[in-house]
Design a protein around this motif. Structure first.
Motif, PDB file in Angstrom:
ATOM      1  N   GLY A  84      48.411   2.683 -66.482  1.00 34.82           N
ATOM      2  CA  GLY A  84      49.817   2.433 -66.785  1.00 34.82           C
ATOM      3  C   GLY A  84      49.998   1.478 -67.938  1.00 34.82           C
ATOM      4  O   GLY A  84      49.124   0.682 -68.259  1.00 34.82           O
ATOM      5  N   PRO A  86      53.527  -0.321 -70.568  1.00 34.70           N
ATOM      6  CA  PRO A  86      54.963  -0.621 -70.587  1.00 34.70           C
ATOM      7  C   PRO A  86      55.810   0.654 -70.528  1.00 34.70           C
ATOM      8  O   PRO A  86      55.549   1.616 -71.242  1.00 34.70           O
ATOM      9  CB  PRO A  86      55.152  -1.354 -71.914  1.00 34.70           C
ATOM     10  CG  PRO A  86      53.810  -1.948 -72.208  1.00 34.70           C
ATOM     11  CD  PRO A  86      52.816  -0.950 -71.681  1.00 34.70           C
ATOM     12  N   GLU A  88      55.836   2.829 -68.245  1.00 31.48           N
ATOM     13  CA  GLU A  88      55.170   3.867 -67.460  1.00 31.48           C
ATOM     14  C   GLU A  88      54.944   3.373 -66.036  1.00 31.48           C
ATOM     15  O   GLU A  88      54.976   2.171 -65.784  1.00 31.48           O
ATOM     16  CB  GLU A  88      53.796   4.193 -68.060  1.00 31.48           C
ATOM     17  CG  GLU A  88      53.809   4.694 -69.459  1.00 31.48           C
ATOM     18  CD  GLU A  88      52.396   4.846 -70.015  1.00 31.48           C
ATOM     19  OE1 GLU A  88      52.291   5.406 -71.104  1.00 31.48           O
ATOM     20  OE2 GLU A  88      51.418   4.409 -69.367  1.00 31.48           O
ATOM     21  N   PRO A  89      54.682   4.288 -65.107  1.00 36.77           N
ATOM     22  CA  PRO A  89      54.283   3.841 -63.776  1.00 36.77           C
ATOM     23  C   PRO A  89      52.899   3.194 -63.841  1.00 36.77           C
ATOM     24  O   PRO A  89      52.028   3.678 -64.570  1.00 36.77           O
ATOM     25  CB  PRO A  89      54.225   5.126 -62.944  1.00 36.77           C
ATOM     26  CG  PRO A  89      54.760   6.218 -63.784  1.00 36.77           C
ATOM     27  CD  PRO A  89      54.811   5.735 -65.203  1.00 36.77           C
ATOM     28  N   GLY A  90      52.724   2.118 -63.135  1.00 38.50           N
ATOM     29  CA  GLY A  90      51.428   1.452 -63.079  1.00 38.50           C
ATOM     30  C   GLY A  90      50.797   1.630 -61.709  1.00 38.50           C
ATOM     31  O   GLY A  90      51.479   1.874 -60.712  1.00 38.50           O
ATOM     32  N   TRP A  91      49.470   1.500 -61.665  1.00 34.73           N
ATOM     33  CA  TRP A  91      48.725   1.682 -60.421  1.00 34.73           C
ATOM     34  C   TRP A  91      47.426   0.911 -60.523  1.00 34.73           C
ATOM     35  O   TRP A  91      46.818   0.830 -61.592  1.00 34.73           O
ATOM     36  CB  TRP A  91      48.443   3.170 -60.226  1.00 34.73           C
ATOM     37  CG  TRP A  91      47.537   3.493 -59.074  1.00 34.73           C
ATOM     38  CD1 TRP A  91      47.896   3.614 -57.771  1.00 34.73           C
ATOM     39  CD2 TRP A  91      46.128   3.738 -59.132  1.00 34.73           C
ATOM     40  NE1 TRP A  91      46.790   3.924 -57.001  1.00 34.73           N
ATOM     41  CE2 TRP A  91      45.684   4.000 -57.831  1.00 34.73           C
ATOM     42  CE3 TRP A  91      45.195   3.754 -60.164  1.00 34.73           C
ATOM     43  CZ2 TRP A  91      44.369   4.274 -57.519  1.00 34.73           C
ATOM     44  CZ3 TRP A  91      43.868   4.026 -59.860  1.00 34.73           C
ATOM     45  CH2 TRP A  91      43.472   4.293 -58.541  1.00 34.73           C
ATOM     46  N   GLN A 128      51.054  -6.571 -59.758  1.00 34.85           N
ATOM     47  CA  GLN A 128      50.968  -5.521 -60.771  1.00 34.85           C
ATOM     48  C   GLN A 128      49.795  -5.663 -61.725  1.00 34.85           C
ATOM     49  O   GLN A 128      49.883  -5.315 -62.893  1.00 34.85           O
ATOM     50  CB  GLN A 128      52.262  -5.456 -61.585  1.00 34.85           C
ATOM     51  CG  GLN A 128      53.457  -5.089 -60.777  1.00 34.85           C
ATOM     52  CD  GLN A 128      54.705  -4.897 -61.620  1.00 34.85           C
ATOM     53  OE1 GLN A 128      54.739  -5.211 -62.804  1.00 34.85           O
ATOM     54  NE2 GLN A 128      55.730  -4.377 -61.002  1.00 34.85           N
ATOM     55  N   SER A 134      52.144  -9.219 -66.420  1.00 34.72           N
ATOM     56  CA  SER A 134      52.131  -7.770 -66.240  1.00 34.72           C
ATOM     57  C   SER A 134      53.048  -7.079 -67.246  1.00 34.72           C
ATOM     58  O   SER A 134      54.040  -7.643 -67.702  1.00 34.72           O
ATOM     59  CB  SER A 134      52.582  -7.405 -64.822  1.00 34.72           C
ATOM     60  OG  SER A 134      51.629  -7.818 -63.881  1.00 34.72           O
ATOM     61  N   ASP A 136      55.812  -4.251 -68.452  1.00 34.17           N
ATOM     62  CA  ASP A 136      57.096  -3.859 -67.881  1.00 34.17           C
ATOM     63  C   ASP A 136      56.982  -2.410 -67.404  1.00 34.17           C
ATOM     64  O   ASP A 136      57.366  -1.470 -68.085  1.00 34.17           O
ATOM     65  CB  ASP A 136      58.196  -4.007 -68.940  1.00 34.17           C
ATOM     66  CG  ASP A 136      59.580  -3.763 -68.381  1.00 34.17           C
ATOM     67  OD1 ASP A 136      59.733  -3.803 -67.137  1.00 34.17           O
ATOM     68  OD2 ASP A 136      60.492  -3.516 -69.170  1.00 34.17           O
ATOM     69  N   TYR A 137      56.389  -2.237 -66.219  1.00 35.17           N
ATOM     70  CA  TYR A 137      56.159  -0.912 -65.666  1.00 35.17           C
ATOM     71  C   TYR A 137      57.460  -0.310 -65.141  1.00 35.17           C
ATOM     72  O   TYR A 137      58.369  -1.034 -64.714  1.00 35.17           O
ATOM     73  CB  TYR A 137      55.151  -0.982 -64.509  1.00 35.17           C
ATOM     74  CG  TYR A 137      53.790  -1.474 -64.919  1.00 35.17           C
ATOM     75  CD1 TYR A 137      52.934  -0.651 -65.634  1.00 35.17           C
ATOM     76  CD2 TYR A 137      53.352  -2.747 -64.586  1.00 35.17           C
ATOM     77  CE1 TYR A 137      51.672  -1.090 -66.012  1.00 35.17           C
ATOM     78  CE2 TYR A 137      52.101  -3.198 -64.959  1.00 35.17           C
ATOM     79  CZ  TYR A 137      51.262  -2.364 -65.679  1.00 35.17           C
ATOM     80  OH  TYR A 137      50.022  -2.802 -66.049  1.00 35.17           O
ATOM     81  N   SER A 138      57.519   1.010 -65.108  1.00 27.76           N
ATOM     82  CA  SER A 138      58.680   1.687 -64.520  1.00 27.76           C
ATOM     83  C   SER A 138      58.587   1.685 -62.994  1.00 27.76           C
ATOM     84  O   SER A 138      59.569   1.930 -62.309  1.00 27.76           O
ATOM     85  CB  SER A 138      58.791   3.118 -65.038  1.00 27.76           C
ATOM     86  OG  SER A 138      57.653   3.870 -64.662  1.00 27.76           O
ATOM     87  N   TYR A 140      55.340   0.480 -59.687  1.00 27.31           N
ATOM     88  CA  TYR A 140      53.945   0.076 -59.505  1.00 27.31           C
ATOM     89  C   TYR A 140      53.516   0.352 -58.076  1.00 27.31           C
ATOM     90  O   TYR A 140      54.281   0.158 -57.129  1.00 27.31           O
ATOM     91  CB  TYR A 140      53.741  -1.414 -59.812  1.00 27.31           C
ATOM     92  CG  TYR A 140      52.321  -1.717 -60.217  1.00 27.31           C
ATOM     93  CD1 TYR A 140      51.918  -1.587 -61.533  1.00 27.31           C
ATOM     94  CD2 TYR A 140      51.369  -2.087 -59.279  1.00 27.31           C
ATOM     95  CE1 TYR A 140      50.605  -1.824 -61.913  1.00 27.31           C
ATOM     96  CE2 TYR A 140      50.057  -2.322 -59.645  1.00 27.31           C
ATOM     97  CZ  TYR A 140      49.687  -2.193 -60.965  1.00 27.31           C
ATOM     98  OH  TYR A 140      48.380  -2.416 -61.334  1.00 27.31           O
TER      99      TYR A 140
END
Length: 152
Positions: A84, A86, A88-91, A128, A134, A136-138, A140
């Protein structure tokens, strides 16, 4: 109040004895000044040491202090994978290698082991992968596996 990532306020450094905790990690102590905290439930998660070396498996060995409702626990979590960026979805995929060395939870907390693990998962999700730093994920999410030899 749910978990939040923040720099540790001076009054909390004193309240939780952060300076004394710092001295237990790395030669000369750690200088980690951020955490993931839920003040209402008296829980925090704080990365206090990272593995060193060029090998990914060593660099991704992290030591944490996990303060859970009055008890300071020490964890080793290995970061196995993360994705992931900025917007985007993070994991991230974590593995709990040990809890308080090979001792596991103190006897008086063993009846709460499911809740301790759930709170750890919740804190890692808000953390995150980098806490206050972290992206700026959409959104997590995390996966947490318990190591084969990990005593809880």
């Amino acid at each position: 109040m749910p978990f939040v990532n923040e720099f540790i306020p001076a009054e909390d450094v004193e309240k939780y004895g952060i300076k004394a905790i710092d001295e237990k990690f790395i030669v000369g102590g750690t200088d980690a000044r951020d955490w993931t905290v839920d003040r209402d439930r008296n829980i925090y998660l704080r990365n206090v040491a990272m593995g060193a070396g060029a090998e990914l498996e060593l660099r991704n060995q992290l030591t944490w202090s996990f303060y859970w409702r009055g008890d300071l626990l020490t964890l080793r979590l290995d970061l196995l994978a993360a994705t992931g960026g900025p917007g985007e979805p993070g994991w991230s995929h974590w593995k709990l290698v040990w809890l308080n060395g090979s001792n596991g939870l103190p006897q008086h907390l063993r009846q709460y082991k499911t809740q301790v693990i759930e709170d750890l998962k919740a804190a890692l999700t808000i953390y995150q992968g980098s806490g206050v730093y972290s992206a700026d994920y959409s959104g997590y999410s995390i996966a947490l596996e318990i190591g084969e030899g990990c005593v809880i």
